[in-house]
Write a protein that holds these residues in place. Structure first.
Motif, short mmCIF file in Angstrom:
data_model
loop_
_atom_site.label_atom_id
_atom_site.label_comp_id
_atom_site.label_asym_id
_atom_site.label_seq_id
_atom_site.Cartn_x
_atom_site.Cartn_y
_atom_site.Cartn_z
N VAL A 27 0.85 -1.19 0.00
CA VAL A 27 0.00 0.00 0.00
C VAL A 27 0.88 1.24 0.00
N LYS A 41 -1.18 -5.70 -0.04
CA LYS A 41 -2.55 -5.71 -0.56
C LYS A 41 -3.10 -7.12 -0.74
N GLY A 46 -9.17 -4.60 2.12
CA GLY A 46 -10.15 -4.92 1.10
C GLY A 46 -11.18 -5.94 1.57
N GLN A 188 -8.95 0.31 5.15
CA GLN A 188 -8.61 -0.98 4.50
C GLN A 188 -8.49 -0.85 2.99
N HIS A 189 -8.68 0.36 2.46
CA HIS A 189 -8.60 0.60 1.02
C HIS A 189 -7.57 1.68 0.74
N ASP A 190 -6.66 1.41 -0.16
CA ASP A 190 -5.63 2.36 -0.54
C ASP A 190 -6.21 3.30 -1.60
N GLU A 191 -6.41 4.57 -1.22
CA GLU A 191 -7.04 5.51 -2.15
C GLU A 191 -6.15 5.87 -3.33
N ASP A 193 -4.83 3.54 -5.11
CA ASP A 193 -5.09 2.43 -6.03
C ASP A 193 -6.51 2.62 -6.57
N THR A 195 -8.59 0.80 -8.21
CA THR A 195 -9.54 -0.28 -7.95
C THR A 195 -9.99 -0.25 -6.50
N GLU A 196 -9.05 -0.13 -5.59
CA GLU A 196 -9.40 -0.10 -4.18
C GLU A 196 -10.20 1.15 -3.81
N TYR A 199 -13.74 0.46 -4.46
CA TYR A 199 -14.27 -0.44 -3.43
C TYR A 199 -14.56 0.30 -2.12
N LYS A 200 -13.81 1.38 -1.88
CA LYS A 200 -14.02 2.14 -0.65
C LYS A 200 -15.43 2.73 -0.62
#
Length: 577
Positions: A27, A41, A46, A188-191, A193, A195-196, A199-200
């Motif tokens: 991350v 990751k 995620g 839990q989500h890398d902003e 990224d 894709t993540e 998902y956030k």
């Protein structure tokens, strides 16, 4: 692993000691795993982590909604309080609960981190629930039942003290849990990224739905058990479920990503104000020719926080980062010289504050669900068939049903259509979504006023079905769905690294302030109209004029909507510079 050793690892290990692995798997937002290494990751965060958090939230909210749905009835039926007093006490308790979230968020951001704060606060919460169950189980802790020959005896000071001690522990524990769980889930989500990042936002919607799942079970199954088996069962089962929520959260421990505490954001705010004022009186003037101070390292000097770019708003505060004073020799003393990032932190807080203040009216409306909406339910026919009586607290389930309808429809059908028209990745912006919720809330209160007027003027109000109240619950549920998720997105996105939990607590605290405003408004109306024949709010709703009170709330919400639109149109995101 003990809590103490876990705390030591999270607070003191070096995140740069990650084992050899592909940099693409790590991350980039400063998160670490439970060993203190840069989070991977593939192994953390995620979908590997958020199910535990969502399940924990559903279990915790089941407990919370069971108590909130029952408290007014418990105070009036078991503790022999009048309806206005019970409504006021519940509003005051809710207000204290949500304002304590600012303390819980501060402790998480500054000292313990979000995970440890949630775990410790859950233990306090659980202790309060145990005492609440004891209060409902031991007859000597409640006033004796009313008799036909005498008036109902009031609770003794000792009985009241025991109950309110239990509620105080629940409020204190909630203050540490509620503001940190959503932020911990978003961590839990890398902003960085793409894709993540997508998902956030999906997580925020499912997080909101998990709250409603807990509410659905709490307002139906738990409240029904309480009605049939008594308050000892009604409070005892949520106590067990609260214990289960802690176990669920602990089960995901190896899969989480953790953000290290970054020190006191409020201390940094005070430093910026002090240095700005000092430099102002020294004659320092903001000039584009003067370079503002920032550390030369890649990250800011706030542990674990990224640097922030300078923005032109609130230029007075820039004086805290100006180096015109030749006497400054210690550039690491933040009481004499602040960094651009530190100044921008305070600017961000000042930007979001008006948005927060202009959405409080919705919380004033939501306070009615656990007070006067609940009291209305008791006065109507709640029979569903010959053998089943709907518990008054279960009527809030129609607000929950709205969430199950509107959130999936919004995500599946509305967002794709609006995205094509607005070119915004979420369709509506978070500010637009919040404004839509505020607009909808006006109709909920107008519906409540109309139904209450019909009930009061009906020749036989007891014959009216309780389902006449469905529109006001359902519409208010829609208002909450749009506003709450919009607030989750807005405050997390706009918050800087060092104040994620504080900003989350800020928006949740308005629920508490709304409850306190509701208490104050009830007292003002009581004093203005009296408690006699012309009183609007009396212990007996059949002698009250509650529809006037709802009309006042609708008018307040309408005025608040115009204020919010004015504020939102002038808001400048920190990402826009």
């Amino acid at each position: 692993m003990s809590l103490i050793s876990m705390s030591h690892q999270l607070l003191h290990t070096d995140p740069n000691t990650a084992t050899a692995t592909s940099s693409m798997d790590l991350v980039t937002n400063g998160s670490v795993d439970f060993r203190g290494r840069v989070a991977n990751k593939r192994k953390t965060g995620g979908l590997k982590a958020t199910p535990f958090i969502i399940a924990n939230e559903a279990a915790e909210r089941l407990s919370a909604f069971t108590v909130s749905a029952s408290l007014v009835l418990y105070l009036t039926k078991e503790m022999k309080e009048s309806l206005p007093d019970a409504a006021t006490h519940v509003s005051d308790w809710v207000g204290a609960t949500y304002l304590l979230m600012l303390l819980g968020a501060f402790i998480a951001d500054a000292y313990l981190g979000r995970y440890l704060t949630v775990v410790l606060s859950s233990a306090v919460y659980l202790a309060g629930m145990i005492l609440l169950t004891v209060s409902a189980s031991v007859s000597s802790l409640r006033p004796p039942p009313c008799t036909e020959q005498s008036t109902c005896p009031s609770a003794t000071p000792g009985q009241s003290a025991f109950l309110y001690c239990a509620l105080a522990l629940v409020a204190l524990g909630t203050g540490g849990v509620k503001p940190n769980v959503p932020s911990f889930g978003a961590d839990q989500h890398d902003e960085n990224d793409e894709t993540e990042l997508s998902y956030k936002y999906t997580f925020f919607n499912f997080f909101f739905l998990s709250i409603k799942v807990g509410a659905m079970l709490g307002l139906t199954v738990m409240v029904y058990i309480e009605q049939e088996k008594g308050y000892a069962w009604g409070f005892g089962l949520p106590t067990g479920i609260m214990f289960a929520s802690v176990v669920i959260l602990a089960a995901g421990f190896p899969r989480y990503r953790y953000k290290k505490p970054m020190g006191s954001v409020f201390t940094r705010f005070v430093q910026v104000v002090v240095v700005s004022v000092r430099n102002h009186f020294k004659g320092v003037k903001v000039s584009p020719d003067v370079k503002l101070y920032e550390v030369a390292t890649e990250d800011s000097d706030i542990v674990g926080a990224r640097k922030l770019s300078h923005t032109p708003q609130y230029r007075f505060l820039d004086k805290a980062a100006m180096m015109e004073d030749p006497e400054i020799t210690d550039i690491n003393n933040r009481w004499k010289l602040c960094t651009v990032t530190q100044v921008e932190e305070l600017k961000t807080f000042l930007r979001v504050f008006p948005v927060w203040a202009s959405t409080i009216a919705l919380s004033l409306s939501l306070a009615q669900q656990s007070t006067f909406f609940l009291a209305q339910s008791k006065t109507l026919d709640r029979h569903l068939g010959p053998n089943f009586v709907i518990p008054p607290g279960s009527m809030q389930v129609f607000a929950v049903v709205n969430a199950f309808i509107t959130v999936p429809i919004y995500e599946r059908f509305v967002v794709p259509v609006i995205k094509r028209k607005t070119n915004h990745h979420r369709g509506f912006t978070s500010l637009q979504r919040m404004g839509l919720g505020l607009f909808i809330s006006i109709f909920a209160l107008a519906s409540a006023a109309a139904v209450e007027h019909m009930r009061r003027t009906h020749p036989n109000p007891q014959s009216l079905s309780v389902f006449w109240l469905v529109p006001q619950f359902f519409i208010l549920g829609g208002a909450e769905s749009f506003t709450y998720v919009g607030q989750l997105e807005f405050f997390y996105d706009e918050a800087t690294d060092g104040m994620k939990s504080v900003c989350g607590a800020l928006f949740l605290s308005e629920i508490g302030i709304g409850s306190w405003v509701n208490s104050a408004l009830v007292k003002i109306v009581e004093r203005a109209t009296g408690t006699g024949e012309n009183g609007w709010l009396r212990d007996d709703l059949n002698e009250s004029k509650l529809y006037y009170y709802y009309s006042i709330l609708a008018a307040i919400s309408l005025v608040n909507l115009f204020v919010y639109v004015w504020v939102a149109r002038r808001y400048t995101s920190r990402h826009q510079g």
